[in-house]
Every structure is written in structure tokens, then in C-alpha cells.
Design a protein around this motif. Sequence first.
Motif, PDB file in Angstrom:
ATOM      1  N   CYS A  41      71.540  52.144  14.011  1.00 51.25           N
ATOM      2  CA  CYS A  41      72.841  51.387  14.410  1.00 51.25           C
ATOM      3  C   CYS A  41      73.087  50.254  13.694  1.00 51.25           C
ATOM      4  CB  CYS A  41      72.751  51.213  15.924  1.00 51.25           C
ATOM      5  SG  CYS A  41      73.565  52.451  16.722  1.00 51.25           S
ATOM      6  N   GLY A  42      73.976  50.161  12.819  1.00 51.37           N
ATOM      7  CA  GLY A  42      74.433  49.073  12.046  1.00 51.37           C
ATOM      8  C   GLY A  42      73.675  48.818  10.839  1.00 51.37           C
ATOM      9  N   HIS A  43      72.801  49.741  10.506  1.00 46.37           N
ATOM     10  CA  HIS A  43      71.958  49.571   9.227  1.00 46.37           C
ATOM     11  C   HIS A  43      71.778  50.718   8.288  1.00 46.37           C
ATOM     12  CE1 HIS A  43      69.828  46.083  11.316  1.00 46.37           C
ATOM     13  NE2 HIS A  43      69.986  46.845  12.362  1.00 46.37           N
ATOM     14  N   SER A  44      72.732  51.659   8.437  1.00 44.13           N
ATOM     15  CA  SER A  44      72.744  52.794   7.630  1.00 44.13           C
ATOM     16  C   SER A  44      73.495  52.733   6.371  1.00 44.13           C
ATOM     17  CB  SER A  44      73.353  54.197   8.534  1.00 44.13           C
ATOM     18  OG  SER A  44      74.808  53.878   8.468  1.00 44.13           O
ATOM     19  N   PRO A  45      73.525  53.405   5.543  1.00 36.00           N
ATOM     20  CA  PRO A  45      74.056  53.416   4.280  1.00 36.00           C
ATOM     21  C   PRO A  45      75.387  53.429   4.057  1.00 36.00           C
ATOM     22  CG  PRO A  45      72.360  55.236   4.100  1.00 36.00           C
ATOM     23  CD  PRO A  45      72.585  54.984   5.540  1.00 36.00           C
ATOM     24  N   LEU A  47      79.348  53.215   6.571  1.00 30.53           N
ATOM     25  CA  LEU A  47      80.044  53.090   8.023  1.00 30.53           C
ATOM     26  C   LEU A  47      80.158  54.463   8.640  1.00 30.53           C
ATOM     27  CD1 LEU A  47      80.953  50.970   9.683  1.00 30.53           C
ATOM     28  CD2 LEU A  47      83.355  50.997   8.400  1.00 30.53           C
ATOM     29  N   GLU A  48      80.168  55.527   8.062  1.00 32.51           N
ATOM     30  CA  GLU A  48      80.585  56.857   8.492  1.00 32.51           C
ATOM     31  C   GLU A  48      79.300  57.156   9.101  1.00 32.51           C
ATOM     32  OE1 GLU A  48      81.864  56.062   5.702  1.00 32.51           O
ATOM     33  OE2 GLU A  48      83.866  56.645   5.728  1.00 32.51           O
ATOM     34  N   GLU A  49      78.162  57.007   8.463  1.00 32.62           N
ATOM     35  CA  GLU A  49      76.840  57.430   8.778  1.00 32.62           C
ATOM     36  C   GLU A  49      76.446  56.437  10.218  1.00 32.62           C
ATOM     37  OE1 GLU A  49      75.145  59.944   7.497  1.00 32.62           O
ATOM     38  OE2 GLU A  49      77.114  60.135   6.520  1.00 32.62           O
ATOM     39  N   ASP A  50      76.777  55.277  10.195  1.00 33.22           N
ATOM     40  CA  ASP A  50      76.571  54.527  11.281  1.00 33.22           C
ATOM     41  C   ASP A  50      77.124  55.155  12.675  1.00 33.22           C
ATOM     42  OD1 ASP A  50      75.039  52.317  10.508  1.00 33.22           O
ATOM     43  OD2 ASP A  50      76.894  51.013  10.198  1.00 33.22           O
ATOM     44  N   ILE A  51      78.503  55.666  12.390  1.00 34.26           N
ATOM     45  CA  ILE A  51      79.082  56.413  13.576  1.00 34.26           C
ATOM     46  C   ILE A  51      78.547  57.691  13.902  1.00 34.26           C
ATOM     47  CG2 ILE A  51      81.292  57.235  14.111  1.00 34.26           C
ATOM     48  CD1 ILE A  51      82.773  55.124  12.399  1.00 34.26           C
ATOM     49  N   PHE A 106      66.593  56.905   4.805  1.00 30.86           N
ATOM     50  CA  PHE A 106      67.515  57.823   5.390  1.00 30.86           C
ATOM     51  C   PHE A 106      67.339  59.372   5.012  1.00 30.86           C
ATOM     52  CE2 PHE A 106      71.967  58.826   6.428  1.00 30.86           C
ATOM     53  CZ  PHE A 106      72.141  58.162   7.462  1.00 30.86           C
ATOM     54  N   GLY A 107      66.676  59.425   3.774  1.00 36.76           N
ATOM     55  CA  GLY A 107      66.152  60.783   3.535  1.00 36.76           C
ATOM     56  C   GLY A 107      65.471  61.573   4.649  1.00 36.76           C
TER      57      GLY A 107
END
Lengths: 264, 332
Positions: A41-45, A47-51, A106-107
Motif C-alpha cells: 500500500c502506497g509503495h507500488s510501481p 497508482l493503479e497498482e496501489d489501488i 513486484f514481479g
Amino acid sequence: MTTRTQDPAAEPSAHRDAFVDWLQRMGDNCLILGHRASEWCGHSPALEEDIALANQALDLIGQCQFWLGLAAEVEGKGRTADQIAYLRDAGAFRNALLVERPNVDFGQTLMRQFLFDAWHMEILRKLKSSSDPRVAEIAAKAEKEVAYHLERSADLVIRLGDGSAESRARMEKALKALFPYTGELFTDDAVDQAMAAAGIAPLPSSLKAGWDSTVSAVLEEATLAHPGEVWQHKGGKRGVHSEHLGYILAEMQFLQRAYPGAVW
Amino acid sequence: MYAQLVQSEGGKSRAEMTPREIAFQERIDRGEKIEPKEWMPEGYRKTLIRQMGQHAHSEIVGQLPEGNWITRAPTLERKAILLAKVQDEAGHGLYLYSAAETLGVSRDELMEMLHSGKMKYSSIFNYPTLTWADMGAVGWLVDGAAIMNQVPLQRTSYGPYSRAMIRICKEESFHQRQGYDIMMKMCAGTPEQKAMAQDALNRFWYPSLMMFGPSDKDSVHSAQSMAWKIKMNTNDELRQKFVDQTVPQAKYLGLTVPDENLRWNEEKGGHDFSEPDWAEFFEVIAGNGPCNAERLGARVKAWDDGAWFRDGLMAHAGKQEERRAALRLAAE
Ligand SMILES: [Fe+2]
Ligand SMILES: [Fe+2]
Ligand SMILES: [Fe+2]
């Protein structure tokens, strides 16, 4: 979720214990994978991925509440889903080793999610016709959410596998690291045999072919080589975990442990 | 506020305005909405980009202090509520970046300005969340202060911004209620929980007052933004409103607002209260708050570590495009 209350005494105790164990396997998989997803949360590559990850974590925590809620009900000892989640030590957790693997990058997070989603989808589909209507009801609800999780994780595995040289290399590495943790999802033990005999749940081994075909098709489109037959780690579903789970629980259970009995 | 110290461009007197600028101002005065394709003064566009960008950045940086407690939430239900909240904040960021894009600036450009420190985010997110009670205090006070500012902004002159605010405000009021609900539980709980709640209020009270920005009595920028209806109230008006709303809520919880000078002033029909430490505020804005390095560092790391992911998706899209082109060629 509305669940019928059954008189716990009506269920033979050996069967009851196996059922509670099996429900914890379902609930713990959701809880621990939800925890891992929420770490992003808040650290992904993007904004769409955070959501998307927050949404996935939210779905999984919701499913965990249903499974552990039913476990508490079947157990009939007056425990709640929260008490099961927050007051067991690692040895009592029944999740597969796969879901407690660290996020790494993330992979690996996406690959772990995909390998799990493909299994999750198989089992939920079967559970919709469980002999226990409570199980069938939870499965029907979860299936809709998981169908979306699988669509998303498969799509990203394909795009990143068949993406840049670096994204491909990372997905390859992720597959190699995580594939040895998938075998446990398809092993049958006494609990599984009891559940299958009662018509509550399918034998895990019966899910393998469906999972294989989903995974093979996605890996092929992702241009990733299938790892084939490799050594498989086991232990999670009977409570023998990796070192990682202890740290997850230390974090997750901190408030309940530090302030016993407090209401939040 | 989520947008603090936004410098506005312009500030022309009517005599200095071109006929076009006068007509534009008259549209705003009549309460008309300005839409993306329509003419607007360059200063209006630039000021809006600054304000909406800062607001969007605040939403995404705002994920971090609360994200800090997701893995430690004390019950499954609290975990789910907090996850949903943080997800909403990311969604708010997305609406606002999209709204800002209608002004001709891309999300990537805005992100780059955040990462390089050219654009700011709200000072409040540079304070740490140290206990679970902080999840209550943040929802109650921080989302509460945000609502104070954003409800009037639903009537702002720029159409896409106004529509984003309308969507966002609905969710923010949920957040505030959920935060207050956490505070209620803590205050009705064990003495340790009550002490945590008081401590959270002690630490978040002044930083929340700072959210509205310094007194804008002498700010020309503020006057121009108000004329353009980009800013709807003065900082002091909103701060007063916030204090007047929050004091009875604290009282209901049985908590003490950490201000010896706080008292009801019958004459003005509002509370008198102490100003926050503005020296601290300016230090936090300048990058020297307790969590500036961690917050911005986390965002930069997320962006840098995610570069391969975004590039991989682009590479895939490129390959797909080539494949389609090859198919078209083969078909001809
Ligand atoms: Fe959602
Ligand atoms: Fe927000
Ligand atoms: Fe919010």
C-alpha cells in the motif's frame, strides 16, 4: 454473511476437527496473502497498482473473515474469527507456504498471486457445490472476486513475461523461486480425505489438472518456460512454516498481544 | 490544507485586464464553470495546476502514514476499513491527477515535480503515526480538516476540479466518521487505550491547525485565487470553523484539547485558540519535518523500483502493436 447455526454437538468430533482444520487452511491462505498484498500500500510501481493491490487485500481479508468465522462456528468453543486470526502462534496456522513467501519485488508479488489465484479459482469453483451450504455460499461470493484477481494477475504475468528484457528476466526468476511452493496446494492428507468423503471439499489432487492447464497456457503466452517437475516444499498446511510467518504474525498480532482483551 | 501556500499568478486590477480577461472574470462571478477546452488566463491555469497537483500529491503521500498501520490493525474489520480508506486515498489521487491532466500537464510530469521537490504535499503527512489511536486521530482531524476545505471547493470555478471534489467529499466524510469511531472505541476502552487517544490528539492538534496554512490576511495570492474561485475561504475562516467543530467532539470523547488558551468567545461566536508554531510549519514545508525524508523517500523508491514494471508494460504494448501491424500487412 448469514450462516445457519448448527448444534456443534451434532457433528461427530473427528469430523468436526478436520472441518475446522480445513476451514483454517482456507482462511489462513486468504489472511496471509492479504497481509502480503497490503504491504505494498502506497509503495507500488503505479497508482493503479496501489489501488488494485489494496482492493485484492481487502477481498482476501473479507474472505478470511468468512472462513475463520465459519471455523469458529463449527468449532463451537465460543471463539471469534478475530481470536483465531490474532491469538494463534505460527504452528497453528494452516496456510500454504506459497502465500507467506516475501514480496521481494513486484514481479514475485504478481507471480505468487497468479500461481495462487489459479489454484484459488479451481477450488472455489468446486466448493460452490459443497455438501455444506455455508461453504458453498462463501465460495460463490469469493469466486466472483477471485475471477477478477486471476484475470488481472494472469494478464500482468503475460505482459511482463512478454515485455522488456528486464521484465522478462524478473518474471522468469520469480517463477523459478515460487514454483517449488505450488506442489503443496495439491497434496491430499487425512483432513482432505475426510472433507472429500463428506462431500464438503474436493481432494486437492483433483485440482491439479485444471491448475496445470491455466498455468501452462499463461506461461506460454508470457513466453516463460514451464519449470516442469521440480522438488516441492511442503509443511504449511500441517503447521510447519518458513521463518517468514513468525515475523508476519509478530507484526499482525502486536496490538492483540500487547493489550490482551482490549476492544478496538 | 491539502494545498498550502499555493502561489497564484496574476493579481491584476480590473484596469489592467484585457477585455477577454474581464469576460472570463465575469463568467466566474456569475458562477459559471470553466471547462478544459475553453480559454483561460495563463495564470489561472498555472495556479490550478499547482493547487490540484499539490492536492493529488497529498492524497498519495497520505497513503503512507495510514498504510503504516494496515499490517498491524487490531482486528480483521479494522484492517478491512483501513485498507478501504487507503485505497480511497489512492483513488482520490487518481481523480485529481486526471483532472489536472485536462490543464495540459501529465501525471508523470507532476510526479517528477513531486519527486524533485519542486511541488509540495500537505505538511500534515510529515508527522508520524505512532500508535493505533493515530488512525483514529488522522481520520477524525486530518480528514475532518480536509473536508472543511473541500466541501466549499465543490463549488470551485474549474469544472473537472469541482466534479472531482464532489466525488471525493463523499468518501472523506466516511473517513472522518470511521476515524471518530476509532477514537470512541479507544476512549471507552482500557486506561491505556484512553491514554493513547489523548496522546494522539496532543500530537495531531497543532499539525491539523497548520493544514489550513498561515494567516492569509496580507496575501495577494490568496485574493487572486479567491477572485478566480480556486480558493473559496480564507485560511483563518476555515481554521476557526474547524476548531469550533472539533472542540465539542473532543469534549464528547472526554479528551482535552492541548491548548490552555482555548475558550469560547461569546462576542465573536467562536473559540479563541492558540496559533500553531509557524516556525515549525515552515520547517516542515521546507523539508525538515519528522518524516519528510521517509515520506518522499518512500515515494521516490516506489517510482524508481517500479520503473522496470512500467517499462515492461510499455514494451509489451509496443510488441502487440508491431504484431497487429504485421498481421495487417499480411492481410493486404
Ligand atoms: Fe474497493
Ligand atoms: Fe482523500
Ligand atoms: Fe480521506
